[in-house]
Enzyme design. Sequence first.
Site, PDB file in Angstrom:
ATOM      1  CE  LYS A 193     -65.623  36.246  73.933  1.00  0.00           C
ATOM      2  NZ  LYS A 193     -65.719  37.688  74.247  1.00  0.00           N
ATOM      3  NE  ARG A 203     -58.492  37.943  74.443  1.00  0.00           N
ATOM      4  CZ  ARG A 203     -58.515  36.845  75.190  1.00  0.00           C
ATOM      5  NH1 ARG A 203     -57.364  36.277  75.551  1.00  0.00           N
ATOM      6  NH2 ARG A 203     -59.656  36.317  75.580  1.00  0.00           N
ATOM      7  CE  LYS A 215     -60.750  38.846  78.347  1.00  0.00           C
ATOM      8  NZ  LYS A 215     -61.469  39.655  77.346  1.00  0.00           N
ATOM      9  CD  GLU A 231     -73.346  30.048  79.694  1.00  0.00           C
ATOM     10  OE1 GLU A 231     -74.227  30.926  79.596  1.00  0.00           O
ATOM     11  OE2 GLU A 231     -72.379  30.143  80.466  1.00  0.00           O
ATOM     12  CE  LYS A 246     -64.985  35.929  69.600  1.00  0.00           C
ATOM     13  NZ  LYS A 246     -65.002  37.290  70.138  1.00  0.00           N
ATOM     14  CB  SER A 272     -58.725  37.276  65.100  1.00  0.00           C
ATOM     15  OG  SER A 272     -58.505  36.787  66.418  1.00  0.00           O
ATOM     16  CE1 TYR A 311     -62.326  40.550  62.451  1.00  0.00           C
ATOM     17  CE2 TYR A 311     -62.170  38.208  62.946  1.00  0.00           C
ATOM     18  CZ  TYR A 311     -62.368  39.511  63.357  1.00  0.00           C
ATOM     19  OH  TYR A 311     -62.598  39.773  64.690  1.00  0.00           O
TER      20      TYR A 311
END
Length: 324
Positions: A193, A203, A215, A231, A246, A272, A311
């Site tokens: 991510k 968000r 972040k 990871e 992502k 998004s 989406y």
Amino acid sequence: MRRPRRNRASEAIRDLAQETTLTKNDFVFPLFLLEGKNKKSEVESMPGIFRLSEDLMLKEVEACLKLGIKGFDIFPVVDESHKDKLATKSYDSEFFYLKSLTKIKKEFPEALVITDVAMDPYSSDGHDGIVEDGKILNDQTLDILGQMVLAQADTGADMIGPSDMMDFRVGYLRNILDEQGFTDTGIMSYTAKYASAFYGPFRDALDSAPKFGDKKTYQMNPANSREALLEAELDFNEGADVLMVKPALAYLDIIQRLKSNFNIPIAAYNVSGEYAMIKAAGSKGWLDADKAMMESLLSMKRAGADIILTYFAKEAAAHLDQHQ
């Protein structure tokens, strides 16, 4: 002499020679859950995507199942009044998110229900972990994530989705689930991510942006690809059932690398911002939004994604119906 164009000469031969095929079985539809009843609000930066209260979400899930979409990743829209530094509402069995998950799974046992595991929707700091003196505490956060996961598993959810990017959380959560008898509850880990600019509309939808800073100390650097393999190796060895990349479009190479190195399903989150770009350009007439939608989803499948969170799920499913 070999002429590749011979295999493109007609629609029939193109169909026979096609290497990658999208189906409805590839899609998971992310949904935004509101507290209350008969509530529906469109996400301004994501045309056609709505925040829904439980009663309307049940109708949405039913409609999607009839369309052939079987997977749903459900995110809570948490009012500021419910947030605190330790995200205590995330494991409160009376909180609307957990009660609604129970209801959805009871009404539609055939649906694949995936949850979101991270502190940020419930945190007054807007971060995925406990904040102390401006730092995100890794190991202390795991205890809260563990309580959250047990509460979610108790709703009957099929799969939990740790999106927090804390180190060691997959193994920690797998052990807790197994110890408490939830051995059938899967883990779809947000493995690679990235700290991406493409999350903005999401968000907005959840009102979960960080209250300070960014972040970057826990989400991955967009410049790194070898780190994604590290990871993934950790998550695989800790017991993840699905590895996720992502965002998707800007990270097709990462999807391909994970697919080549790990023999479990690889998920891609068509986020998004990727959705919003196509919608915005389509509304201006700058491109054919339907064709761009299908081409971008096909690229994720071609790169190696077995599962695509998008989406566009409903629109893509309808498109596939029309062009069978």
